[in-house]
Design a protein around this motif. Structure first.
Motif, PDB file in Angstrom:
ATOM      1  N   THR A  82       1.550  96.680  20.743  1.00  0.00           N
ATOM      2  CA  THR A  82       0.792  96.398  19.463  1.00  0.00           C
ATOM      3  C   THR A  82       1.059  94.900  19.121  1.00  0.00           C
ATOM      4  O   THR A  82       0.361  94.515  18.375  1.00  0.00           O
ATOM      5  CB  THR A  82       1.513  97.442  18.420  1.00  0.00           C
ATOM      6  OG1 THR A  82       2.713  97.364  18.272  1.00  0.00           O
ATOM      7  CG2 THR A  82       0.556  98.705  18.651  1.00  0.00           C
ATOM      8  N   GLU A  83       2.219  94.560  19.406  1.00  0.00           N
ATOM      9  CA  GLU A  83       2.607  93.009  19.212  1.00  0.00           C
ATOM     10  C   GLU A  83       1.749  92.162  20.024  1.00  0.00           C
ATOM     11  O   GLU A  83       1.060  91.250  19.422  1.00  0.00           O
ATOM     12  CB  GLU A  83       4.058  92.926  19.397  1.00  0.00           C
ATOM     13  CG  GLU A  83       5.178  93.309  18.633  1.00  0.00           C
ATOM     14  CD  GLU A  83       5.022  92.763  17.018  1.00  0.00           C
ATOM     15  OE1 GLU A  83       4.852  91.492  17.074  1.00  0.00           O
ATOM     16  OE2 GLU A  83       4.968  93.652  16.258  1.00  0.00           O
ATOM     17  N   ASN A  86      -1.553  92.199  18.131  1.00  0.00           N
ATOM     18  CA  ASN A  86      -1.587  91.613  17.059  1.00  0.00           C
ATOM     19  C   ASN A  86      -1.580  89.920  17.096  1.00  0.00           C
ATOM     20  O   ASN A  86      -2.136  89.309  16.397  1.00  0.00           O
ATOM     21  CB  ASN A  86      -0.275  92.099  16.031  1.00  0.00           C
ATOM     22  CG  ASN A  86      -0.413  91.501  14.909  1.00  0.00           C
ATOM     23  OD1 ASN A  86      -1.259  91.506  14.127  1.00  0.00           O
ATOM     24  ND2 ASN A  86       0.664  91.095  14.471  1.00  0.00           N
ATOM     25  N   GLY A  89      -4.949  88.983  17.963  1.00  0.00           N
ATOM     26  CA  GLY A  89      -5.883  89.147  16.603  1.00  0.00           C
ATOM     27  C   GLY A  89      -6.886  90.146  16.703  1.00  0.00           C
ATOM     28  O   GLY A  89      -7.732  90.483  16.042  1.00  0.00           O
ATOM     29  N   LEU A  91      -6.127  93.344  16.245  1.00  0.00           N
ATOM     30  CA  LEU A  91      -5.752  94.559  15.198  1.00  0.00           C
ATOM     31  C   LEU A  91      -6.228  94.023  13.913  1.00  0.00           C
ATOM     32  O   LEU A  91      -6.442  94.697  13.114  1.00  0.00           O
ATOM     33  CB  LEU A  91      -4.203  94.685  15.081  1.00  0.00           C
ATOM     34  CG  LEU A  91      -3.440  95.354  16.301  1.00  0.00           C
ATOM     35  CD1 LEU A  91      -2.239  95.465  15.920  1.00  0.00           C
ATOM     36  CD2 LEU A  91      -4.255  96.543  16.477  1.00  0.00           C
ATOM     37  N   ASP A  92      -6.621  92.523  13.651  1.00  0.00           N
ATOM     38  CA  ASP A  92      -6.996  92.174  12.232  1.00  0.00           C
ATOM     39  C   ASP A  92      -8.596  92.527  12.232  1.00  0.00           C
ATOM     40  O   ASP A  92      -9.084  92.513  11.177  1.00  0.00           O
ATOM     41  CB  ASP A  92      -7.051  90.820  12.369  1.00  0.00           C
ATOM     42  CG  ASP A  92      -5.531  90.077  12.339  1.00  0.00           C
ATOM     43  OD1 ASP A  92      -4.714  90.896  11.706  1.00  0.00           O
ATOM     44  OD2 ASP A  92      -5.207  89.162  12.634  1.00  0.00           O
ATOM     45  N   GLU A  93      -9.264  92.843  13.566  1.00  0.00           N
ATOM     46  CA  GLU A  93     -10.807  93.097  13.557  1.00  0.00           C
ATOM     47  C   GLU A  93     -10.871  94.585  13.360  1.00  0.00           C
ATOM     48  O   GLU A  93     -12.239  94.976  12.892  1.00  0.00           O
ATOM     49  CB  GLU A  93     -11.193  92.433  14.698  1.00  0.00           C
ATOM     50  CG  GLU A  93     -11.179  91.066  14.998  1.00  0.00           C
ATOM     51  CD  GLU A  93     -11.566  90.742  16.444  1.00  0.00           C
ATOM     52  OE1 GLU A  93     -12.176  91.594  17.162  1.00  0.00           O
ATOM     53  OE2 GLU A  93     -11.200  89.584  16.684  1.00  0.00           O
ATOM     54  N   LYS A  95     -11.048  97.539  11.167  1.00  0.00           N
ATOM     55  CA  LYS A  95     -11.265  98.171   9.633  1.00  0.00           C
ATOM     56  C   LYS A  95     -11.995  99.531   9.811  1.00  0.00           C
ATOM     57  O   LYS A  95     -12.809  99.727  10.244  1.00  0.00           O
ATOM     58  CB  LYS A  95     -12.232  97.061   9.126  1.00  0.00           C
ATOM     59  CG  LYS A  95     -11.715  95.659   8.867  1.00  0.00           C
ATOM     60  CD  LYS A  95     -10.478  95.411   7.882  1.00  0.00           C
ATOM     61  CE  LYS A  95     -10.200  93.992   8.096  1.00  0.00           C
ATOM     62  NZ  LYS A  95      -8.965  93.734   8.071  1.00  0.00           N
TER      63      LYS A  95
END
Length: 155
Positions: A82-83, A86, A89, A91-93, A95
Motif C-alpha cells: 500500500t505504501e 500510494n 499515486g 490510491l489517489d485515483e 474514488k
C-alpha cells in the motif's frame, strides 16, 4: 517405537475430542464418536493423560506461533504494497461513488456483526469456569498441556 508414536497420536485425538465444542456434541454422529473417545481417554492412566496433554500443548503452541508469524508477514507485505501504491499515486485515483454509500455502510455493519459474533462465541466456549473445571478434573492432562505448550513456545 511405532507403538509409542501410534499411542501418542491416539492420545492426541482423544484429548482434542475432549476439548471439542460441547454444542457440536449435540449432533448424533459426533456425539457417538465423542462419547467413545471420551471413554477411551478416561480409561488412560495418569501418565497417558499427561503425555496426551503434552503432545497437544506442543502442537497447539507450534500452530499458534506459525499462524502469528504468517499474520505478521502478510500485514508487513500489505503495508509495503500500500505504501508503494500510494507513492505511485494509484490510491489517489480510486474514488468510491456516492451512490455506493449504503452498500458500504451495510458491508461495514455486517463485518462488525460477524466480528462481534465471533468474539462472543470464543468467550462462550472459553469461559474461565469451564476451563477451571476441566483443569481440576483432568489435572495431569492440564499439566501436560502447559508443559508441552511451554516447550513449543521455547523451541
Amino acid at each position: 517405537m511405532k507403538a509409542t508414536i501410534s499411542k501418542t497420536l491416539y492420545s492426541i485425538v482423544l484429548l482434542l475430542a475432549l476439548l471439542a465444542s460441547t454444542t457440536r456434541a449435540e449432533e448424533s454422529s459426533f456425539k457417538n464418536t465423542y462419547d467413545y473417545l471420551k471413554k477411551k481417554y478416561d480409561d488412560l492412566p495418569e501418565n497417558g493423560k499427561l503425555a496426551t496433554g503434552a503432545v497437544a500443548g506442543y502442537g497447539v503452541s507450534r500452530v499458534a506461533i506459525k499462524s502469528a508469524v504468517t499474520v505478521v508477514k502478510v500485514a508487513g507485505a500489505a503495508f509495503v504494497a500500500t505504501e508503494a501504491l500510494n507513492a505511485a499515486g494509484v490510491l489517489d485515483e480510486i474514488k468510491i461513488p456516492d451512490h455506493f454509500s449504503s452498500e458500504k455502510e451495510n458491508l461495514k455493519r455486517r463485518a462488525l456483526t460477524a466480528a462481534n459474533d465471533f468474539r462472543n462465541g470464543v468467550r462462550e466456549k472459553l469461559k474461565p469456569e469451564t476451563l477451571r473445571r476441566f483443569m481440576e478434573t483432568d489435572r495431569m492432562a492440564s499439566i501436560g498441556f502447559a508443559s508441552g505448550a511451554f516447550l513449543g513456545f521455547v523451541l
